[in-house]
Design an enzyme around this catalytic site. Structure first.
Site, PDB file in Angstrom:
ATOM      1  N   LYS A   1      28.507  42.063  31.363  1.00 42.42           N
ATOM      2  CA  LYS A   1      29.035  42.825  32.505  1.00 42.42           C
ATOM      3  C   LYS A   1      29.938  43.956  32.019  1.00 42.42           C
ATOM      4  CE  LYS A   1      32.768  41.234  34.787  1.00 42.42           C
ATOM      5  NZ  LYS A   1      33.877  42.212  34.893  1.00 42.42           N
ATOM      6  N   ASN A   2      30.890  43.615  31.154  1.00 46.18           N
ATOM      7  CA  ASN A   2      31.880  44.630  30.760  1.00 46.18           C
ATOM      8  C   ASN A   2      31.270  45.739  29.912  1.00 46.18           C
ATOM      9  OD1 ASN A   2      33.781  43.296  32.210  1.00 46.18           O
ATOM     10  ND2 ASN A   2      34.868  42.414  30.469  1.00 46.18           N
TER      11      ASN A   2
ATOM     12  N   CYS B   1      46.103  44.267  41.288  1.00 46.71           N
ATOM     13  CA  CYS B   1      45.079  43.328  40.843  1.00 46.71           C
ATOM     14  C   CYS B   1      45.720  41.966  40.702  1.00 46.71           C
ATOM     15  CB  CYS B   1      44.527  43.809  39.513  1.00 46.71           C
ATOM     16  SG  CYS B   1      43.512  42.600  38.697  1.00 46.71           S
TER      17      CYS B   1
ATOM     18  N   ARG C   1      48.392  45.901  35.585  1.00 44.87           N
ATOM     19  CA  ARG C   1      47.226  46.615  35.062  1.00 44.87           C
ATOM     20  C   ARG C   1      47.222  48.114  35.371  1.00 44.87           C
ATOM     21  NH1 ARG C   1      41.879  42.967  35.658  1.00 44.87           N
ATOM     22  NH2 ARG C   1      41.289  44.102  33.786  1.00 44.87           N
TER      23      ARG C   1
ATOM     24  N   ASP D   1      39.703  36.515  28.611  1.00 43.11           N
ATOM     25  CA  ASP D   1      38.706  36.184  29.631  1.00 43.11           C
ATOM     26  C   ASP D   1      38.115  34.776  29.458  1.00 43.11           C
ATOM     27  OD1 ASP D   1      39.095  38.603  30.823  1.00 43.11           O
ATOM     28  OD2 ASP D   1      37.229  39.526  30.135  1.00 43.11           O
TER      29      ASP D   1
ATOM     30  N   ARG E   1      30.938  38.303  40.998  1.00 37.99           N
ATOM     31  CA  ARG E   1      31.194  39.567  40.297  1.00 37.99           C
ATOM     32  C   ARG E   1      30.779  39.457  38.837  1.00 37.99           C
ATOM     33  NH1 ARG E   1      37.042  41.238  40.322  1.00 37.99           N
ATOM     34  NH2 ARG E   1      36.026  42.764  38.997  1.00 37.99           N
TER      35      ARG E   1
HETATM   36  C1  UD1 Z   1      38.939  44.834  29.966  1.00 41.07           C
HETATM   37  C2  UD1 Z   1      37.946  43.889  30.590  1.00 41.07           C
HETATM   38  C3  UD1 Z   1      38.642  42.618  31.071  1.00 41.07           C
HETATM   39  C4  UD1 Z   1      39.444  42.003  29.943  1.00 41.07           C
HETATM   40  C5  UD1 Z   1      40.368  43.031  29.287  1.00 41.07           C
HETATM   41  C6  UD1 Z   1      41.084  42.492  28.056  1.00 41.07           C
HETATM   42  C7  UD1 Z   1      36.292  45.407  31.536  1.00 41.07           C
HETATM   43  C8  UD1 Z   1      35.672  45.961  32.760  1.00 41.07           C
HETATM   44  N1  UD1 Z   1      37.302  44.547  31.723  1.00 41.07           N
HETATM   45  O1  UD1 Z   1      39.862  45.201  30.992  1.00 41.07           O
HETATM   46  O2  UD1 Z   1      37.646  41.706  31.534  1.00 41.07           O
HETATM   47  O3  UD1 Z   1      40.225  40.936  30.440  1.00 41.07           O
HETATM   48  O4  UD1 Z   1      39.610  44.191  28.888  1.00 41.07           O
HETATM   49  O5  UD1 Z   1      40.173  42.031  27.126  1.00 41.07           O
HETATM   50  O6  UD1 Z   1      35.882  45.680  30.425  1.00 41.07           O
HETATM   51  N2  UD1 Z   1      47.211  48.490  29.936  1.00 41.07           N
HETATM   52  C9  UD1 Z   1      48.223  49.386  30.181  1.00 41.07           C
HETATM   53  N3  UD1 Z   1      47.888  50.678  30.511  1.00 41.07           N
HETATM   54  C10 UD1 Z   1      46.591  51.088  30.598  1.00 41.07           C
HETATM   55  C11 UD1 Z   1      45.553  50.170  30.344  1.00 41.07           C
HETATM   56  C12 UD1 Z   1      45.895  48.863  30.006  1.00 41.07           C
HETATM   57  O7  UD1 Z   1      49.397  49.041  30.098  1.00 41.07           O
HETATM   58  O8  UD1 Z   1      46.366  52.264  30.895  1.00 41.07           O
HETATM   59  C13 UD1 Z   1      47.546  47.089  29.567  1.00 41.07           C
HETATM   60  C14 UD1 Z   1      47.000  46.067  30.553  1.00 41.07           C
HETATM   61  O9  UD1 Z   1      47.860  45.860  31.633  1.00 41.07           O
HETATM   62  C15 UD1 Z   1      46.870  44.848  29.665  1.00 41.07           C
HETATM   63  C16 UD1 Z   1      46.491  45.424  28.302  1.00 41.07           C
HETATM   64  O10 UD1 Z   1      46.860  46.801  28.355  1.00 41.07           O
HETATM   65  O11 UD1 Z   1      48.112  44.188  29.544  1.00 41.07           O
HETATM   66  C17 UD1 Z   1      45.029  45.336  27.952  1.00 41.07           C
HETATM   67  O12 UD1 Z   1      44.254  45.808  29.034  1.00 41.07           O
HETATM   68  P1  UD1 Z   1      42.833  46.511  28.813  1.00 41.07           P
HETATM   69  O13 UD1 Z   1      42.325  46.153  27.454  1.00 41.07           O
HETATM   70  O14 UD1 Z   1      42.962  47.944  29.132  1.00 41.07           O
HETATM   71  O15 UD1 Z   1      41.962  45.809  29.901  1.00 41.07           O
HETATM   72  P2  UD1 Z   1      40.838  46.444  30.812  1.00 41.07           P
HETATM   73  O16 UD1 Z   1      40.116  47.513  30.052  1.00 41.07           O
HETATM   74  O17 UD1 Z   1      41.378  46.759  32.157  1.00 41.07           O
END
Ligand code: UD1
Length: 422
Positions: free
Chosen positions: A22-23, A118, A123, A309, A401
């Site tokens: 999915k991701n 969320c 996030r 996850d 989802r």
């Molecule tokens: C992706 C995955 C999700 C998984 C996560 C971590 C998808 C669609 N989703 O989510 O299933 O749980 O990686 O492996 O691929 N953060 C910030 N600022 C930002 C972006 C992230 O502070 O702009 C923080 C987040 O709050 C979190 C950490 O960085 O604490 C990691 O998040 P991130 O790796 O970005 O997760 P996603 O890409 O949203």
């Protein structure tokens, strides 16, 4: 709203095919926006999140057709007439922010709604925005939307150093950098298999990328990208989830398409807990034959560490382990919402800040429980399969989802599981 009824207690034996990730699919689909030529994804999972991304791309003017029952996605973005990703779609799914980088890189402007709150923490998307700003984008945040422009119509290469590892921000920056003028270096980049898959697909389209799978990715921008056909990598989270099914219930399950390199840290923890994982020609075989598993400590980390996850599902296993385990959640705050539901089933879990202490009990008991997010919902199903009596998991729209045909896949291995239409 549908719910899932599980009658627990039996062993699981059989074969489960693992779908495309999915991701990975959610970051590969926006790559269509980078080219006027057709891009086709094979091995796509059939999930509501994929349908949401389809709707989003269609709202921008892309053509997206789901073929072969949804396993093949044929996409074409020769006519992008709308550059606004609307709140109504973005609020359903955070990954919608991944259209920002490609639209900006292609046409020099984009407007994307900020994703809302969320269930698993704040996030934010600040890292996505900072990366694009470093590449020259002018960003204006107003009315809940990011209004982005690339001066002169084109982003420019830059050195972007992420303060923390972010999968999504790495993906957005990687997508955008393929068409930027000059060289972009992404430092402290995420190393997840989904990033490697994205880089491989972009390279098929003509992008010049080096270093994916390490923490430094270098992209030499090109003037245009072409189309191509790309198979979506195996879903390592679905894989890990089904590896836990025989670990929790006993029995032996072969996960078709599974690969150890996708789930290394997780498989090591299963081994430590006393569950055997072996590679076969078709995938990974998982068996638990000798009584209860042993307690193990788990810390979630970016890849190649233990994935956040799989934390909820691992907790379901440790609820019946012999001894006390500590789970530390280092990626997302507030990601223990499955704990109170597991406690309703007789589990002994104590959550304190980013840690959960789980003292294993001999048996869980079935109970009505509520899914709070995608991974939490499947952890409750796994717990229900191991419990005595009936468990009804409500609010399973979260499940849909991220897991296709969960009842059929587990049912084929002997699980007593059915969907109650609501
Ligand atoms: C992706 C995955 C999700 C998984 C996560 C971590 C998808 C669609 N989703 O989510 O299933 O749980 O990686 O492996 O691929 N953060 C910030 N600022 C930002 C972006 C992230 O502070 O702009 C923080 C987040 O709050 C979190 C950490 O960085 O604490 C990691 O998040 P991130 O790796 O970005 O997760 P996603 O890409 O949203």
């Amino acid at each position: 709203m549908d719910s899932i009824l599980v009658r627990g207690g039996g062993e699981l034996n059989g074969v489960i095919p693992i779908a495309g990730a999915k991701n990975a699919c959610l970051t590969l689909m926006p790559a269509t926006l980078l080219t006027e030529e057709p891009l086709t994804l094979t091995n796509a999972p059939r999930l509501s999140d994929i349908r949401t991304m389809t709707q989003l791309l269609q709202s921008l003017g892309a053509e997206v057709s789901a073929l072969q029952g949804g396993k093949v996605l044929a996409m074409s973005s020769h006519d992008i007439h709308n550059h606004t990703a609307d709140y109504d779609i973005v609020r359903k799914m955070r990954a919608s922010i991944l259209v920002l980088g490609p639209m900006l890189a292609r046409d020099g402007h984009a407007v994307v709604s900020l994703p809302g709150g969320c269930a698993i923490g704040a996030r934010p998307v600040d890292l996505h925005l900072k990366a694009l700003e470093a590449m020259g984008a002018d960003l204006d945040l107003r009315d809940g939307y990011v209004h982005a422009k690339a001066p002169g119509g084109r982003l420019k290469g830059a050195v972007v150093e992420f303060p923390i590892v972010s999968v999504g921000a790495t993906e957005n920056a990687l997508l955008a950098a393929t068409l930027a003028k000059g060289t972009t270096v992404l430092k402290n980049a995420a190393r997840e298999p989904e990033i490697v898959d994205l880089a491989q697909c972009l390279r098929r389209m003509g992008a010049q990328i080096e270093g994916e799978g390490t923490s430094t990715i270098t992209i030499q921008g090109v003037d245009r990208l072409g189309g191509g056909t790309h198979p979506v990598v195996t879903d390592r989270i679905e894989l890990g989830t089904y590896m836990l099914a025989p670990a929790i219930c006993g029995g032996e399950v072969e996960c078709l398409g599974g690969r150890l390199d996708l789930v290394g840290a997780f498989a090591e923890k299963l081994d430590e807990a006393g569950v055997s994982v072996t590679e076969t020609e078709r995938g990974l075989k998982v068996a638990r034959k000798n009584g209860r598993v042993k307690a193990v400590n788990v810390t979630t980390e970016p890849f190649p560490g233990f994935p956040t996850d799989l934390q909820a599902q691992m907790m379901a296993l440790l609820c019946t382990a012999d001894g006390t385990s500590v789970l530390e959640e280092k990626i997302f705050e507030n990601r223990f919402m499955h704990a109170p539901e597991l406690i309703r089933m007789g589990a002994k879990v104590d959550v304190h800040g980013g840690h959960a202490t789980v003292t294993g009990v001999e048996k869980l008991r079935g109970a009505p429980v509520m899914a709070t997010d995608l991974r939490a919902s499947v952890s409750l199903i796994l717990a229900g399969l191991a419990a005595e009596g009936e468990t009804v998991v409500s609010r399973v729209y979260h499940l849909d989802r991220g897991y296709e045909h969960v009842e059929d896949k587990l049912g084929a291995c002997g699980a007593k599981i059915e969907r109650i239409k609501g």
